[in-house]
Write an enzyme that holds these catalytic residues in place. Structure first.
Site, PDB file in Angstrom:
ATOM      1  N   GLU A   1      -7.116   4.695   7.960  1.00 33.61           N
ATOM      2  CA  GLU A   1      -6.784   5.563   7.883  1.00 33.61           C
ATOM      3  C   GLU A   1      -8.167   6.488   6.872  1.00 33.61           C
ATOM      4  O   GLU A   1      -8.493   7.286   7.330  1.00 33.61           O
ATOM      5  CB  GLU A   1      -5.932   6.032   6.650  1.00 33.61           C
ATOM      6  CG  GLU A   1      -4.627   5.668   7.601  1.00 33.61           C
ATOM      7  CD  GLU A   1      -3.321   5.455   6.272  1.00 33.61           C
ATOM      8  OE1 GLU A   1      -2.461   4.936   6.795  1.00 33.61           O
ATOM      9  OE2 GLU A   1      -3.244   5.669   5.555  1.00 33.61           O
TER      10      GLU A   1
ATOM     11  N   GLY B   1       2.896  -1.086   4.165  1.00 36.38           N
ATOM     12  CA  GLY B   1       3.187   0.131   4.507  1.00 36.38           C
ATOM     13  C   GLY B   1       3.977   0.595   3.774  1.00 36.38           C
ATOM     14  O   GLY B   1       4.844   0.353   2.570  1.00 36.38           O
ATOM     15  N   GLY B   2       4.847   1.894   4.532  1.00 34.05           N
ATOM     16  CA  GLY B   2       6.207   2.264   4.215  1.00 34.05           C
ATOM     17  C   GLY B   2       7.463   1.038   3.643  1.00 34.05           C
ATOM     18  O   GLY B   2       8.070   1.713   2.572  1.00 34.05           O
TER      19      GLY B   2
ATOM     20  N   HIS C   1      -9.926   0.527   5.209  1.00 33.66           N
ATOM     21  CA  HIS C   1      -8.212   1.231   5.840  1.00 33.66           C
ATOM     22  C   HIS C   1      -8.859   1.778   7.129  1.00 33.66           C
ATOM     23  O   HIS C   1      -9.806   2.620   7.322  1.00 33.66           O
ATOM     24  CB  HIS C   1      -7.396   1.180   4.602  1.00 33.66           C
ATOM     25  CG  HIS C   1      -5.617   1.586   5.330  1.00 33.66           C
ATOM     26  ND1 HIS C   1      -5.196   2.360   6.525  1.00 33.66           N
ATOM     27  CD2 HIS C   1      -4.766   0.455   4.944  1.00 33.66           C
ATOM     28  CE1 HIS C   1      -3.866   2.543   6.769  1.00 33.66           C
ATOM     29  NE2 HIS C   1      -3.750   1.176   6.125  1.00 33.66           N
TER      30      HIS C   1
ATOM     31  N   GLU D   1      -5.261  -5.137  11.205  1.00 36.27           N
ATOM     32  CA  GLU D   1      -4.245  -3.393  11.065  1.00 36.27           C
ATOM     33  C   GLU D   1      -4.728  -3.580  12.375  1.00 36.27           C
ATOM     34  O   GLU D   1      -5.419  -2.894  12.578  1.00 36.27           O
ATOM     35  CB  GLU D   1      -4.519  -3.307  10.045  1.00 36.27           C
ATOM     36  CG  GLU D   1      -3.753  -3.090   8.665  1.00 36.27           C
ATOM     37  CD  GLU D   1      -3.514  -1.941   7.390  1.00 36.27           C
ATOM     38  OE1 GLU D   1      -2.200  -2.365   7.063  1.00 36.27           O
ATOM     39  OE2 GLU D   1      -4.395  -1.216   7.639  1.00 36.27           O
TER      40      GLU D   1
ATOM     41  N   ASN E   1       1.034  -1.149   0.091  1.00 39.62           N
ATOM     42  CA  ASN E   1      -0.184  -0.099  -0.440  1.00 39.62           C
ATOM     43  C   ASN E   1       0.697   1.212  -0.158  1.00 39.62           C
ATOM     44  O   ASN E   1       1.369   1.518   1.326  1.00 39.62           O
ATOM     45  CB  ASN E   1      -0.980  -0.094   1.423  1.00 39.62           C
ATOM     46  CG  ASN E   1      -1.694   1.318   1.369  1.00 39.62           C
ATOM     47  OD1 ASN E   1      -1.952   1.528   0.402  1.00 39.62           O
ATOM     48  ND2 ASN E   1      -2.364   1.379   2.649  1.00 39.62           N
ATOM     49  N   TRP E   2       0.916   1.694  -0.978  1.00 39.48           N
ATOM     50  CA  TRP E   2       1.911   2.728  -1.372  1.00 39.48           C
ATOM     51  C   TRP E   2       0.956   4.036  -0.412  1.00 39.48           C
ATOM     52  O   TRP E   2       1.973   4.904  -0.685  1.00 39.48           O
ATOM     53  CB  TRP E   2       2.321   3.171  -2.411  1.00 39.48           C
ATOM     54  CG  TRP E   2       3.117   1.968  -3.967  1.00 39.48           C
ATOM     55  CD1 TRP E   2       3.636   0.931  -3.095  1.00 39.48           C
ATOM     56  CD2 TRP E   2       3.432   2.619  -4.828  1.00 39.48           C
ATOM     57  NE1 TRP E   2       4.065   0.644  -4.051  1.00 39.48           N
ATOM     58  CE2 TRP E   2       4.295   1.232  -4.984  1.00 39.48           C
ATOM     59  CE3 TRP E   2       3.619   3.496  -5.269  1.00 39.48           C
ATOM     60  CZ2 TRP E   2       4.999   0.985  -6.377  1.00 39.48           C
ATOM     61  CZ3 TRP E   2       4.206   3.223  -6.774  1.00 39.48           C
ATOM     62  CH2 TRP E   2       4.927   1.702  -7.186  1.00 39.48           C
TER      63      TRP E   2
ATOM     64  N   SER F   1       3.451  -1.940  10.168  1.00 35.59           N
ATOM     65  CA  SER F   1       4.497  -2.089  10.749  1.00 35.59           C
ATOM     66  C   SER F   1       5.182  -3.254  10.237  1.00 35.59           C
ATOM     67  O   SER F   1       6.086  -3.748  11.063  1.00 35.59           O
ATOM     68  CB  SER F   1       5.036  -1.504  11.697  1.00 35.59           C
ATOM     69  OG  SER F   1       4.662   0.044  12.143  1.00 35.59           O
TER      70      SER F   1
ATOM     71  N   GLY G   1       2.082   2.446  10.638  1.00 37.67           N
ATOM     72  CA  GLY G   1       3.657   3.915  10.681  1.00 37.67           C
ATOM     73  C   GLY G   1       3.999   3.987  12.222  1.00 37.67           C
ATOM     74  O   GLY G   1       3.960   5.104  12.228  1.00 37.67           O
TER      75      GLY G   1
END
Length: 255
Positions: free
Chosen positions: A99, A236-237, A97, A169, A9-10, A215, A175
């Site tokens: 967010e 993610g990252g 998600h 998640e 997931n960018w 993470s 994050g």
């Protein structure tokens, strides 16, 4: 046998040139390092879906969107419908998600509509669920996850549900650099699988891929993926670094 899946997931990262370079690096890395039998999914910002879709046939990854509208078409400025995504041969779509729930106030009821539209247009939703830190500390994490899954997914038929991938998640780990322990991840994934079995039957539960997010990175993926009910990760990252993404893809136990 359940699919092993690693989805990147960018989020809202990368300009066009950077996205092009990352896709190229991932493609080159897959060619050089392989990915075993892991299904790789790349979920870039909507602006880059077409570019990713153009590249994917010559590489070995599938393409997912990060969101879809609950509306079919019309005067909804800025929205992207499931039909539009399907017309671009998109394979997956992330829904629910944390967010999106937090910043865009998405409800379980809205997500139920989105999930059905994605399935009806021949794509698979990657449905996210997870608890806030205060909910875990209050020992309400199972209740929260149960409610999210029941309200958004339990109106589906067994056939429709067979298209669903779930991603657990824990919101407190997204994050933040904090990660649920393998024991915590396995406990929740086993609980989610039991919910699926109760509603849709044992066969459905055993064939549904459950991903861990929050993470997950190149250093901890191997330990997380060794858990019985963890079938991969929503990354993610670490998905913004081609080498790390491919290390994660190759972190499943060797049989």
């Amino acid at each position: 046998m359940r699919k092993k899946i690693v989805a990147g997931n960018w989020k809202m990262n990368m300009n066009f040139s950077e996205a092009e370079q990352l896709l190229s690096a991932i493609t080159e890395g897959i060619s050089e390092k392989g990915k075993g039998d892991t299904e790789l999914i790349i979920c870039p910002p909507a602006l880059y879906l077409n570019m990713a879709s153009d590249i994917s046939p010559d590489s070995d990854f599938l393409v997912g969107a990060q969101n879809a509208s609950e509306f079919d078409n019309g005067a909804y400025t800025g929205e992207i419908s499931a039909a539009m995504l399907a017309s671009m041969s998109i394979d997956y779509c992330i829904l629910g998600h944390s967010e999106r729930r937090k910043y865009f106030h998405e409800t379980d009821e809205t997500l139920a509509i989105k999930v059905k539209k994605i399935i009806d247009h021949g794509m698979s939703p990657i449905f996210c669920c997870g608890e806030l830190l205060e909910e875990r500390e209050a020992n309400k994490h199972f209740e929260v996850v149960r409610t999210q899954i029941e309200k958004a997914l339990f109106s589906l038929s067994v056939d429709d549900f067979s298209n669903v991938v779930l991603a657990y998640e824990p919101v407190w780990a997204i994050g933040t650099g904090k990660t649920a322990s393998p024991e915590q991840a396995q406990e929740m994934h086993a609980f989610i699988r039991s919910l699926i079995a109760e509603k849709f039957g044992t066969d459905a539960a055993e064939s549904t891929s459950l991903l861990y997010g929050g993470s997950c990175n190149a250093k901890n993926a191997e330990e997380l993926f060794a858990c019985k009910d963890v079938d991969g990760g929503l990354i993610g990252g670490a998905a913004l670094k081609a080498n790390d993404f491919l290390i994660i893809a190759n972190s499943f136990p060797k049989i």
